[in-house]
Design a protein around this motif. Sequence first.
Motif: not given
Length: 256
Positions: A85-86, A88, A161, A163-164, A166-168
């Motif tokens: 997910g997102t 940190w 951070k 985002d797994t 959206g991959k950023t």
Amino acid sequence: MKSSPIALTFLGLLSAAVLLPLSSRAAVLAYDGFNGSPSGFSTNFSSGNATGLTFGSLSTTGNGANQSLNLASGANTVAQLTASGTIWMSWLYNPANANEFGGLRISNGSDPINAAQLWFSPRDTGSGLLYISSRGTSGGNQQFSTGQTLSFGTTYFMVAKLDTVGKTLDFWLNPTPGAGSPGGATLSLTTAQLPTASIAINSIGLLGGNTGGATFDEIRVGATWADVAPIPEPSTFFLALLGGLGALGLIRRRKA
């Protein structure tokens, strides 16, 4: 009997002071301050063997972890967890030599050397320039400069951070702990710049480098910025407010 406006003001401030830390208190997914009490990892890093690092007002505990020379897999200190997910992450990093390759790796496998990975470390020999390296399982490797040069013997606060879905990836170097959102990232990577395979976090590796060791500390994995950049709660402020309320109580009793 009616309460005075001053008393109500103090009560309001006290409530805010108590409730705000509770509402923003970190819900950390995994943590290791190398004090012998890690949490959230399925397997843990080796115990702390160095003096603990500090950075500004960041909450810290215990010792630090020193990694010596060698990039071989067996020289890594690795902790495993499952996070997607997102996500940190934050950590403290102090390089023993500015031209080393040591750094922190996050990977989608149990071995951070041989799986899809992101590697945060100085890469240019002699310059100490900090890079983020992105490697897919096929062995392809892309390197992206942060434009920031690291100095020998200096402690840095690093925050990522990821985002797994959206991959950023957004990365910050030395943001202010405890403040609001850290603002513009030092470096951001897009989907095309990240590993082609899954980038869910399954392991974190600490590497010492090939020209000198490095010390790591205060590794946190969380769901928000507040989770990974905590500062000590303002207990002194609580005591001051309680003292003010006590003084108001004495004044009111004398007037009665």
